[in-house]
Design a protein around this motif. Structure first.
Motif, PDB file in Angstrom:
ATOM      1  N   ILE A  51       0.829  -1.202   0.000  1.00  0.00           N
ATOM      2  CA  ILE A  51       0.000   0.000   0.000  1.00  0.00           C
ATOM      3  C   ILE A  51       0.865   1.255   0.000  1.00  0.00           C
ATOM      4  O   ILE A  51       0.609   2.210  -0.734  1.00  0.00           O
ATOM      5  CB  ILE A  51      -0.961  -0.024   1.202  1.00  0.00           C
ATOM      6  N   THR A  52       1.908   1.267   0.821  1.00  0.00           N
ATOM      7  CA  THR A  52       2.807   2.417   0.874  1.00  0.00           C
ATOM      8  C   THR A  52       3.536   2.601  -0.451  1.00  0.00           C
ATOM      9  O   THR A  52       3.700   3.731  -0.933  1.00  0.00           O
ATOM     10  CB  THR A  52       3.822   2.251   2.020  1.00  0.00           C
ATOM     11  N   PHE A  53       3.971   1.518  -1.063  1.00  0.00           N
ATOM     12  CA  PHE A  53       4.680   1.599  -2.340  1.00  0.00           C
ATOM     13  C   PHE A  53       3.769   2.141  -3.433  1.00  0.00           C
ATOM     14  O   PHE A  53       4.171   2.991  -4.230  1.00  0.00           O
ATOM     15  CB  PHE A  53       5.216   0.214  -2.729  1.00  0.00           C
ATOM     16  N   ILE A  54       2.538   1.683  -3.474  1.00  0.00           N
ATOM     17  CA  ILE A  54       1.600   2.162  -4.496  1.00  0.00           C
ATOM     18  C   ILE A  54       1.279   3.640  -4.271  1.00  0.00           C
ATOM     19  O   ILE A  54       1.225   4.425  -5.227  1.00  0.00           O
ATOM     20  CB  ILE A  54       0.322   1.299  -4.489  1.00  0.00           C
ATOM     21  N   ALA A  55       1.087   4.042  -3.022  1.00  0.00           N
ATOM     22  CA  ALA A  55       0.802   5.445  -2.733  1.00  0.00           C
ATOM     23  C   ALA A  55       1.984   6.331  -3.119  1.00  0.00           C
ATOM     24  O   ALA A  55       1.803   7.413  -3.692  1.00  0.00           O
ATOM     25  CB  ALA A  55       0.460   5.616  -1.263  1.00  0.00           C
ATOM     26  N   GLY A  56       3.196   5.891  -2.829  1.00  0.00           N
ATOM     27  CA  GLY A  56       4.378   6.668  -3.205  1.00  0.00           C
ATOM     28  C   GLY A  56       4.585   6.729  -4.704  1.00  0.00           C
ATOM     29  O   GLY A  56       4.952   7.770  -5.256  1.00  0.00           O
ATOM     30  N   ALA A  57       4.326   5.626  -5.386  1.00  0.00           N
ATOM     31  CA  ALA A  57       4.483   5.609  -6.838  1.00  0.00           C
ATOM     32  C   ALA A  57       3.445   6.497  -7.501  1.00  0.00           C
ATOM     33  O   ALA A  57       3.736   7.194  -8.479  1.00  0.00           O
ATOM     34  CB  ALA A  57       4.362   4.181  -7.358  1.00  0.00           C
ATOM     35  N   THR A  58       2.239   6.523  -6.978  1.00  0.00           N
ATOM     36  CA  THR A  58       1.199   7.375  -7.539  1.00  0.00           C
ATOM     37  C   THR A  58       1.575   8.839  -7.389  1.00  0.00           C
ATOM     38  O   THR A  58       1.418   9.628  -8.330  1.00  0.00           O
ATOM     39  CB  THR A  58      -0.146   7.103  -6.826  1.00  0.00           C
TER      40      THR A  58
ATOM     41  N   LEU B 132      14.300   5.587 -12.391  1.00  0.00           N
ATOM     42  CA  LEU B 132      15.180   5.079 -11.333  1.00  0.00           C
ATOM     43  C   LEU B 132      15.632   6.209 -10.410  1.00  0.00           C
ATOM     44  O   LEU B 132      15.710   6.027  -9.193  1.00  0.00           O
ATOM     45  CB  LEU B 132      16.394   4.375 -11.943  1.00  0.00           C
ATOM     46  N   VAL B 133      15.918   7.366 -10.985  1.00  0.00           N
ATOM     47  CA  VAL B 133      16.342   8.499 -10.165  1.00  0.00           C
ATOM     48  C   VAL B 133      15.199   8.974  -9.282  1.00  0.00           C
ATOM     49  O   VAL B 133      15.383   9.239  -8.093  1.00  0.00           O
ATOM     50  CB  VAL B 133      16.869   9.647 -11.061  1.00  0.00           C
ATOM     51  N   VAL B 134      13.983   9.066  -9.842  1.00  0.00           N
ATOM     52  CA  VAL B 134      12.837   9.546  -9.071  1.00  0.00           C
ATOM     53  C   VAL B 134      12.495   8.579  -7.949  1.00  0.00           C
ATOM     54  O   VAL B 134      12.282   8.970  -6.803  1.00  0.00           O
ATOM     55  CB  VAL B 134      11.614   9.777  -9.994  1.00  0.00           C
TER      56      VAL B 134
ATOM     57  N   THR C 273      15.865   7.743  -2.011  1.00  0.00           N
ATOM     58  CA  THR C 273      16.056   6.761  -0.941  1.00  0.00           C
ATOM     59  C   THR C 273      17.531   6.433  -0.763  1.00  0.00           C
ATOM     60  O   THR C 273      18.036   6.376   0.362  1.00  0.00           O
ATOM     61  CB  THR C 273      15.270   5.487  -1.260  1.00  0.00           C
ATOM     62  N   LEU C 274      18.220   6.221  -1.862  1.00  0.00           N
ATOM     63  CA  LEU C 274      19.653   5.904  -1.766  1.00  0.00           C
ATOM     64  C   LEU C 274      20.453   7.090  -1.232  1.00  0.00           C
ATOM     65  O   LEU C 274      21.383   6.908  -0.451  1.00  0.00           O
ATOM     66  CB  LEU C 274      20.182   5.466  -3.127  1.00  0.00           C
ATOM     67  N   ALA C 275      20.106   8.300  -1.652  1.00  0.00           N
ATOM     68  CA  ALA C 275      20.807   9.479  -1.150  1.00  0.00           C
ATOM     69  C   ALA C 275      20.573   9.651   0.349  1.00  0.00           C
ATOM     70  O   ALA C 275      21.509   9.952   1.102  1.00  0.00           O
ATOM     71  CB  ALA C 275      20.356  10.717  -1.904  1.00  0.00           C
TER      72      ALA C 275
ATOM     73  N   VAL D 245      23.447   9.590   3.248  1.00  0.00           N
ATOM     74  CA  VAL D 245      23.646  10.695   4.181  1.00  0.00           C
ATOM     75  C   VAL D 245      23.575  10.204   5.622  1.00  0.00           C
ATOM     76  O   VAL D 245      24.415  10.560   6.455  1.00  0.00           O
ATOM     77  CB  VAL D 245      22.609  11.812   3.916  1.00  0.00           C
ATOM     78  N   VAL D 246      22.595   9.367   5.923  1.00  0.00           N
ATOM     79  CA  VAL D 246      22.471   8.847   7.289  1.00  0.00           C
ATOM     80  C   VAL D 246      23.674   7.967   7.641  1.00  0.00           C
ATOM     81  O   VAL D 246      24.204   8.033   8.751  1.00  0.00           O
ATOM     82  CB  VAL D 246      21.139   8.077   7.450  1.00  0.00           C
ATOM     83  N   ALA D 247      24.116   7.143   6.695  1.00  0.00           N
ATOM     84  CA  ALA D 247      25.277   6.283   6.960  1.00  0.00           C
ATOM     85  C   ALA D 247      26.535   7.114   7.185  1.00  0.00           C
ATOM     86  O   ALA D 247      27.316   6.828   8.107  1.00  0.00           O
ATOM     87  CB  ALA D 247      25.474   5.313   5.798  1.00  0.00           C
TER      88      ALA D 247
END
Length: 97
Positions: free
Chosen positions: A20-27, A51-53, A58-60, A64-66
């Protein structure tokens, strides 16, 4: 209720929540251009743009947190060893806490 059914229920709840979270974020990510006849047609994004969007932020954030964790964990504060001297207040008045 058995442990196996509890585990299955928890795993299915986790999977459904992720989906559900993935679909909401993709939308929300695909809604980057206005829709309608009055607006000019926008250029589509390619695979690299998608891929960038979807993954770049998320990777950035992970990087940063790491890096923040690595830079702050290497200089841990080590307090001085305790001393045997009795700490007194100036003028031998009671400390106000």
């Amino acid at each position: 209720m058995t442990t196996a059914s509890t585990t299955v229920r928890r795993a299915s709840t986790l999977a459904a929540t992720f989906l559900i979270t993935f679909i909401a974020g993709a939308t929300a990510a695909f809604a980057d251009a206005p829709v309608g006849d009055d607006w000019p047609a926008a250029e589509g994004r390619g695979v690299l743009g998608n891929l960038v969007v979807f993954g770049g932020g998320t990777l950035a954030l992970f990087a940063v947190v790491a890096l923040f964790g690595l830079l702050t964990a290497r200089n841990n504060y080590v307090p001085p060893p305790p001393s045997r001297e009795l700490a007194t207040t100036p003028g031998n008045t009671p400390a106000q806490h």
